[in-house]
Design an enzyme around this catalytic site. Structure first.
Site, PDB file in Angstrom:
ATOM      1  N   SER A 118      -3.034  -7.839   7.536  1.00  0.00           N
ATOM      2  CA  SER A 118      -2.165  -6.977   8.362  1.00  0.00           C
ATOM      3  C   SER A 118      -2.619  -7.012   9.938  1.00  0.00           C
ATOM      4  O   SER A 118      -2.234  -6.560  10.916  1.00  0.00           O
ATOM      5  CB  SER A 118      -2.427  -5.564   7.788  1.00  0.00           C
ATOM      6  OG  SER A 118      -3.521  -4.952   7.689  1.00  0.00           O
ATOM      7  N   ASP A 153      -3.893   3.801  12.892  1.00  0.00           N
ATOM      8  CA  ASP A 153      -3.891   4.613  11.422  1.00  0.00           C
ATOM      9  C   ASP A 153      -5.197   4.368  10.805  1.00  0.00           C
ATOM     10  O   ASP A 153      -5.987   3.968  11.327  1.00  0.00           O
ATOM     11  CB  ASP A 153      -2.603   3.991  10.727  1.00  0.00           C
ATOM     12  CG  ASP A 153      -2.640   2.545  10.321  1.00  0.00           C
ATOM     13  OD1 ASP A 153      -4.047   1.908  10.417  1.00  0.00           O
ATOM     14  OD2 ASP A 153      -1.672   1.678   9.960  1.00  0.00           O
ATOM     15  N   HIS A 178      -6.228   0.618  11.028  1.00  0.00           N
ATOM     16  CA  HIS A 178      -5.814  -0.486  12.058  1.00  0.00           C
ATOM     17  C   HIS A 178      -6.171   0.128  13.274  1.00  0.00           C
ATOM     18  O   HIS A 178      -5.864   1.312  13.731  1.00  0.00           O
ATOM     19  CB  HIS A 178      -4.267  -1.049  12.016  1.00  0.00           C
ATOM     20  CG  HIS A 178      -3.965  -1.432  10.632  1.00  0.00           C
ATOM     21  ND1 HIS A 178      -3.474  -0.642   9.633  1.00  0.00           N
ATOM     22  CD2 HIS A 178      -4.207  -2.674  10.255  1.00  0.00           C
ATOM     23  CE1 HIS A 178      -3.234  -1.268   8.536  1.00  0.00           C
ATOM     24  NE2 HIS A 178      -3.651  -2.654   8.795  1.00  0.00           N
TER      25      HIS A 178
END
EC number: 3.1.1.-
Length: 351
Positions: A36, A326, A329
């Site tokens: 991600s 978040d 991240h």
């Protein structure tokens, strides 16, 4: 004969487009693999719970549009593409944007919640590194048909390949998997991951890649979700997780040196994001930040993917002062700083 002329003209047009597309860039292509940290939307159309193609993700991106990036805005690799002179970003390979000449500046195969260890991706419906590599082979075939074998070989050998993995292996697999914990110490699990890493680099090399950068683990123990899940109520960085990251990164650097010695012409750089990221966390005001423990989205303790949504209570109005977007991240502001570090450390991949 007429058909051959049209076909020949189309190939010539695509070759011209290949040189035109990369004219302003210092390398012909950027190709991304991993998790991600570099995923730009490959998970969007998968049967996966790990997605970010909805607000508030992307609220500070171009046109305030969520794309599948796990960030409020741009990723570090987006800034890197800009710094290298690209006028657009390499598209997610599974997206509609990955068509025709768009893929001549590279492609992105990354999938959130994937890792070096293929089993890591299974519970989340993500694309394993092995499968990402098979997509890369398909990509190579498409590019070769478009611009010819010789030009394609130049693109693959001079293009920069970026790999980001490992965090999901530890945070979303090893630390919560009793079987892995019983069978392997963190050191032994790191060795398993690095064997997969070595095999992946070997495969890329055999496919013509010669310029490869691998991103190290971040200070995993400082991620808000890691503090919530593994901090035992303490609000400080989880020291044992950071120690595991340091251990893994040391092994990663040693492995990259061994691989370079083994493969002629290979330029392989281990990007150290651990220390720059930790410096931002421990010296926030020096870097323009005020919040290092709580993420912007929701309560800032655990939310990521579907838990970080437009109904999440408590989401900050302005993320520029936050280190984390978040639970896992960084914000766009941090990504911009880290991209500068990547560029400085990766000079050998450019020259």
């Amino acid at each position: 004969m007429q058909k051959m002329r049209v076909s020949g003209f189309r190939v010539l047009l695509l070759v011209s487009c290949f040189f035109c597309k990369s004219k302003g860039a210092v390398v012909p292509a950027l190709i991304m693999f991993g998790d991600s940290i570099v995923d730009v939307g490959n998970n969007n159309n998968l049967l996966s719970i790990v997605k970010s193609n909805f607000l508030p993700y992307g609220r500070d991106f171009i046109d305030q549009r969520p794309t599948g990036r796990f960030c409020n805005g741009k990723l570090a690799v987006d800034f890197s593409a800009e710094y290298l002179g690209f006028s657009s970003y390499p598209p997610a390979f599974l997206s509609r944007e990955a068509s025709n000449e768009n893929i001549l500046i590279g492609a992105n195969f990354a999938s959130a919640s994937s890792g070096y260890y293929d089993a890591t991706s299974v519970p989340f419906g993500s694309i394993s590194l092995t499968r990402q590599l098979s997509y890369y082979r398909a990509y190579q075939n498409r590019v070769t048909r478009m611009i010819g074998r010789g030009n394609a070989r130049i693109l693959f050998s001079r293009g920069i390949h970026i790999l980001s993995a490992g965090s999901s292996d530890f945070l979303q697999n090893y630390y919560i998997n009793p079987l892995l914990n019983i069978l392997n110490t963190p050191d032994q699990f790191a060795d398993i991951l690095l064997r997969s890493f070595s095999e992946f680099i070997q495969n890329l090399y055999e496919l013509g890649a010669r310029r490869i950068g691998v991103i190290s683990l971040p200070p995993m123990g400082c991620l808000p979700a890691a503090i919530t899940l593994f901090g035992a109520g303490n609000k400080s960085c989880v020291e044992r997780l950071n120690n595991d990251a340091i251990m893994f990164n040391t092994k990663l650097e040693n492995t990259t040196r061994l691989l370079m010695n083994r493969h002629s012409g290979l330029r392989l750089v281990a990007f150290n994001v651990y220390q720059p990221f930790l410096d931002i966390i421990t010296n926030p005001t020096d870097n323009g930040f005020f919040e290092t423990k709580r993420a912007c989205c929701g309560t800032g303790t655990i939310e990521t993917s579907f838990l970080c949504n437009s109904l999440s209570f408590g989401t900050c109005v302005n993320a520029t002062g936050y280190v984390f977007w978040d639970g896992f991240h960084p914000t766009e502001a941090v990504n911009e700083l880290l991209a500068g570090q990547l560029l400085g450390q990766g000079i050998s991949l450019i020259n």
